[in-house]
Design a protein around this motif. Sequence first.
Motif, PDB file in Angstrom:
ATOM      1  N   ASP A   1       0.866  -1.188   0.000  1.00  0.00           N
ATOM      2  CA  ASP A   1       0.000   0.000   0.000  1.00  0.00           C
ATOM      3  C   ASP A   1       0.905   1.240   0.000  1.00  0.00           C
ATOM      4  N   ALA A   2       0.431   2.356   0.538  1.00  0.00           N
ATOM      5  CA  ALA A   2       1.167   3.625   0.429  1.00  0.00           C
ATOM      6  C   ALA A   2       2.613   3.500   0.936  1.00  0.00           C
ATOM      7  N   MET A   3       3.517   4.136   0.223  1.00  0.00           N
ATOM      8  CA  MET A   3       4.918   4.244   0.648  1.00  0.00           C
ATOM      9  C   MET A   3       5.029   5.463   1.568  1.00  0.00           C
TER      10      MET A   3
ATOM     11  N   TYR B   1       5.638  15.741  -6.840  1.00  0.00           N
ATOM     12  CA  TYR B   1       4.401  15.426  -7.564  1.00  0.00           C
ATOM     13  C   TYR B   1       4.695  15.154  -9.043  1.00  0.00           C
ATOM     14  N   ALA B   2       5.630  15.912  -9.596  1.00  0.00           N
ATOM     15  CA  ALA B   2       5.962  15.742 -11.023  1.00  0.00           C
ATOM     16  C   ALA B   2       6.591  14.373 -11.289  1.00  0.00           C
ATOM     17  N   HIS B   3       7.094  13.745 -10.226  1.00  0.00           N
ATOM     18  CA  HIS B   3       7.740  12.433 -10.374  1.00  0.00           C
ATOM     19  C   HIS B   3       6.737  11.274 -10.230  1.00  0.00           C
ATOM     20  N   LEU B   4       5.504  11.605  -9.859  1.00  0.00           N
ATOM     21  CA  LEU B   4       4.499  10.548  -9.628  1.00  0.00           C
ATOM     22  C   LEU B   4       4.048   9.932 -10.947  1.00  0.00           C
ATOM     23  N   PRO B   5       3.982   8.602 -11.016  1.00  0.00           N
ATOM     24  CA  PRO B   5       3.354   7.991 -12.197  1.00  0.00           C
ATOM     25  C   PRO B   5       1.885   8.433 -12.274  1.00  0.00           C
TER      26      PRO B   5
ATOM     27  N   ASP C   1      10.243   5.585  -6.493  1.00  0.00           N
ATOM     28  CA  ASP C   1      10.846   4.560  -7.361  1.00  0.00           C
ATOM     29  C   ASP C   1      10.814   3.176  -6.712  1.00  0.00           C
ATOM     30  N   TYR C   2      11.098   3.130  -5.412  1.00  0.00           N
ATOM     31  CA  TYR C   2      10.965   1.848  -4.707  1.00  0.00           C
ATOM     32  C   TYR C   2       9.528   1.348  -4.822  1.00  0.00           C
ATOM     33  N   GLY C   3       8.601   2.253  -4.619  1.00  0.00           N
ATOM     34  CA  GLY C   3       7.184   1.888  -4.661  1.00  0.00           C
ATOM     35  C   GLY C   3       6.771   1.356  -6.028  1.00  0.00           C
ATOM     36  N   ILE C   4       7.302   1.986  -7.081  1.00  0.00           N
ATOM     37  CA  ILE C   4       6.967   1.519  -8.441  1.00  0.00           C
ATOM     38  C   ILE C   4       7.430   0.071  -8.603  1.00  0.00           C
TER      39      ILE C   4
END
Length: 423
Positions: A118-120, A201-205, A160-163
């Motif tokens: 779930d959320a990182m 935010y700009a880095h969020l998929p 990135d870890y979360g992705i």
Amino acid sequence: MQIHQEEIVALNKDLLVEHKEKLTQLSRKHSNLEDIIDTISNYNIAIPSWALGAGGTRFGKFGFGGEPSTLEQKLEDISVINALTKSANAVSLHIPWDIPKNTNAIKEKATHLGLHFDAMNSNTFQDQDNQEYSYKFGSLCHTDKNVRDQAVAHNKAVIDYGIALGSKSLTVWLADGSNFPGQLNFRRAFENTLASLKEIYAHLPADWKLFIEYKPYEPNFYSMVIQDWGTSHMLAKDLGEQAYTLVDLGHHLPNTNIEHIVATLMTRGMLGGFHFNDSKYGDDDLSVGVMKPYQLFLIFNELVFGMENNPANNPIPAWMIDASHNLKDPLEDLIQSIEAIETAYAKALLIDQKALEEAQLKNDVVTAQRILQDAFNTDVKTILAEARLRNDGAIDPISAYRSLDVRNVLIKERGMNSKATGL
Ligand code: PSV
Ligand code: MN
Ligand code: MN
């Protein structure tokens, strides 16, 4: 340590007849019982990776043995909770406390155990050994751009870890603020924080969400940059559609009407995440439901209403337990918290919404109160047990945990002095 299905079935056997009798009685009284059981049986709450070890205070920490010292072991502990409750199929990771050394292997292990990510959670409230700049005077709000850049880079790395792990959201909680009047320029701190968050935010998929947590005090005691839901909401609105406010029950001043905040945020589709705990004085992070179960029920009333009446398209919030486990075995504590959350949820589902609306439209205050209290005073233990049973969980998870002697098995496996990473 893994719990096997047959062990749970064997433990349920003795309780089954009495349970079924109670269920029959309850179904005579409540025509929507099946729907409620169904909703509860599909409900899951994420367990944070920092909740499996002994919590503590700055005055001391008292271990209990068998703590998970690796992320793999933490996942195993969560799977124990999930096997018994069937309501904890996700983990919320904290970086860098729980950096996965091999993301593929960790993801595989989680999947094998029936868990997902779930959320990182990022951490810019502590300095790590190898870190260039200090967060002593803040992170995303800092006066020095180098510090802000470092904190932004950390949050991007967490995404990135979360992705890699299949997560879909990032929770940002900031300790940023000031301890003394004059220390911080409030407006500059807010604008710096917003600018830093924009970079994150700009880095969020595109299919990710960003949750902004607020807190009125601690660790800073004069001002916190994101002190309340209004500030969090402003930041989220400025960021864009993927940003939401996260409500942590412990992050309110005493007597704040949290259910009202929940309702207001959901009216605008802005409630993204929810952290459960309870408190007597402040952010005490006590087990859910030990102090104010009626408040929790009123909050769930708003959540239920908000999920059923949803013109603003509020997403289903990311649910997580965020408590501290100072004295109790954390696994037992988490099981108790899950039961308290589901108790409040089931009771809220029992509220006769139509009758409540009628009473509200007629300004019949007495009837409105009776409707709420009738639901609150209903014993829903059987509903919870049936929801677990239908998923092959335990009728009585705490008793099952004790009968299986889980803690002693863990102590034998991991030793008396193993320590979990975290606060
Ligand atoms: C600190 O108050 C806190 O409990 C926040 O609620 C976060 O969610 C959590 O720590 C982890 O960073
Ligand atoms: Mn929290
Ligand atoms: Mn907190």
